[in-house]
Design a protein around this motif. Structure first.
Motif, PDB file in Angstrom:
ATOM      1  N   LEU A   1      -9.589  51.527 -16.900  1.00  0.00           N
ATOM      2  CA  LEU A   1      -8.563  52.784 -15.932  1.00  0.00           C
ATOM      3  C   LEU A   1      -9.251  54.287 -16.999  1.00  0.00           C
ATOM      4  CD1 LEU A   1      -5.445  52.849 -14.024  1.00  0.00           C
ATOM      5  CD2 LEU A   1      -8.172  53.174 -12.980  1.00  0.00           C
ATOM      6  N   LYS A   2      -8.506  53.271 -18.968  1.00  0.00           N
ATOM      7  CA  LYS A   2      -8.987  53.936 -19.437  1.00  0.00           C
ATOM      8  C   LYS A   2     -10.127  54.485 -19.762  1.00  0.00           C
ATOM      9  CE  LYS A   2      -4.987  52.754 -22.654  1.00  0.00           C
ATOM     10  NZ  LYS A   2      -4.770  51.511 -23.149  1.00  0.00           N
TER      11      LYS A   2
ATOM     12  N   THR B   1      -7.413  47.468 -13.544  1.00  0.00           N
ATOM     13  CA  THR B   1      -7.029  47.277 -15.231  1.00  0.00           C
ATOM     14  C   THR B   1      -6.925  48.731 -16.249  1.00  0.00           C
ATOM     15  OG1 THR B   1      -9.444  46.330 -15.836  1.00  0.00           O
ATOM     16  CG2 THR B   1      -8.322  44.806 -15.096  1.00  0.00           C
ATOM     17  N   THR B   2      -5.873  48.600 -17.131  1.00  0.00           N
ATOM     18  CA  THR B   2      -5.743  49.154 -17.718  1.00  0.00           C
ATOM     19  C   THR B   2      -6.780  50.095 -18.525  1.00  0.00           C
ATOM     20  OG1 THR B   2      -2.940  49.041 -17.697  1.00  0.00           O
ATOM     21  CG2 THR B   2      -4.045  50.512 -19.292  1.00  0.00           C
TER      22      THR B   2
ATOM     23  N   GLU C   1      -4.581  52.127  -9.004  1.00  0.00           N
ATOM     24  CA  GLU C   1      -4.658  51.315 -10.257  1.00  0.00           C
ATOM     25  C   GLU C   1      -3.752  50.704 -10.010  1.00  0.00           C
ATOM     26  OE1 GLU C   1      -0.871  53.585 -13.477  1.00  0.00           O
ATOM     27  OE2 GLU C   1      -0.474  54.081 -11.556  1.00  0.00           O
TER      28      GLU C   1
ATOM     29  N   LEU D   1      -1.355  57.399 -18.626  1.00  0.00           N
ATOM     30  CA  LEU D   1      -2.302  56.117 -18.917  1.00  0.00           C
ATOM     31  C   LEU D   1      -1.912  55.185 -20.239  1.00  0.00           C
ATOM     32  CD1 LEU D   1      -3.089  53.552 -16.661  1.00  0.00           C
ATOM     33  CD2 LEU D   1      -5.601  54.368 -18.117  1.00  0.00           C
ATOM     34  N   ARG D   2      -2.332  55.788 -21.309  1.00  0.00           N
ATOM     35  CA  ARG D   2      -2.043  55.334 -22.786  1.00  0.00           C
ATOM     36  C   ARG D   2      -0.462  55.143 -23.265  1.00  0.00           C
ATOM     37  NH1 ARG D   2      -7.041  58.639 -25.890  1.00  0.00           N
ATOM     38  NH2 ARG D   2      -8.775  56.829 -24.599  1.00  0.00           N
TER      39      ARG D   2
ATOM     40  N   GLY E   1       1.504  54.573 -18.795  1.00  0.00           N
ATOM     41  CA  GLY E   1       0.831  54.255 -17.588  1.00  0.00           C
ATOM     42  C   GLY E   1       1.636  55.841 -16.119  1.00  0.00           C
TER      43      GLY E   1
END
Length: 145
Positions: free
Chosen positions: A62-63, A58-59, A54, A115-116, A119
């Protein structure tokens, strides 16, 4: 019968026939179930690896990955759910697989929500939970090949 009525009838039949597919016997049904379990387990393995790394991903990536995985797991449920079980024994196979794939979908959806927000709360626990469901799916796959 008018042409528009015939067209509507043909479209209805085609749409309904796309919702289900036959399994010729319990063995064939088991093979379809095993393939569905393998697909779901593979999806979970990808998410598990992403959770492990993770901090390096990058976020937004992952999203996107989690969103697509939730869709894929839902698709596995829908496609296998459309296969007609040939016997009462197959009903049990169906129930077990849909429980497992539903659990997988719920886990990934939960990670997406985390995550949204802020994290992933506990990546190590999430990875362990994903591995647990993936292991159950792999065992299911092996049992039905």
């Amino acid at each position: 019968m008018r042409v528009s009525s015939r067209v509507a009838l043909i479209l209805a039949v085609l749409l309904l026939s796309g919702c289900t597919s036959p399994a010729w016997d319990d063995h064939d049904y088991g093979l379809k179930a095993a393939q569905s379990a393998e697909s779901a387990a593979s999806s979970l393995e990808i998410v598990r690896l992403a959770v492990r790394h993770e901090g390096r991903l990058t976020t937004p990536y992952l999203k996107t990955l989690f969103t697509e995985t939730v869709k894929d797991l839902g698709s596995v449920n829908s496609q296998f759910g459309g296969v007609q079980p040939p016997s009462a024994a197959a009903d049990e196979v169906r129930g077990r697989l849909l429980d497992l794939t539903g659990e997988a979908e719920d886990q990934v959806a939960s990670l997406l929500i985390q995550l949204r927000r802020d994290g992933i709360e506990d990546p190590a626990a999430a990875e362990k939970d994903l591995e647990g469901v993936a292991t159950k799916l792999r065992a299911f796959e092996e049992a039905h090949q």
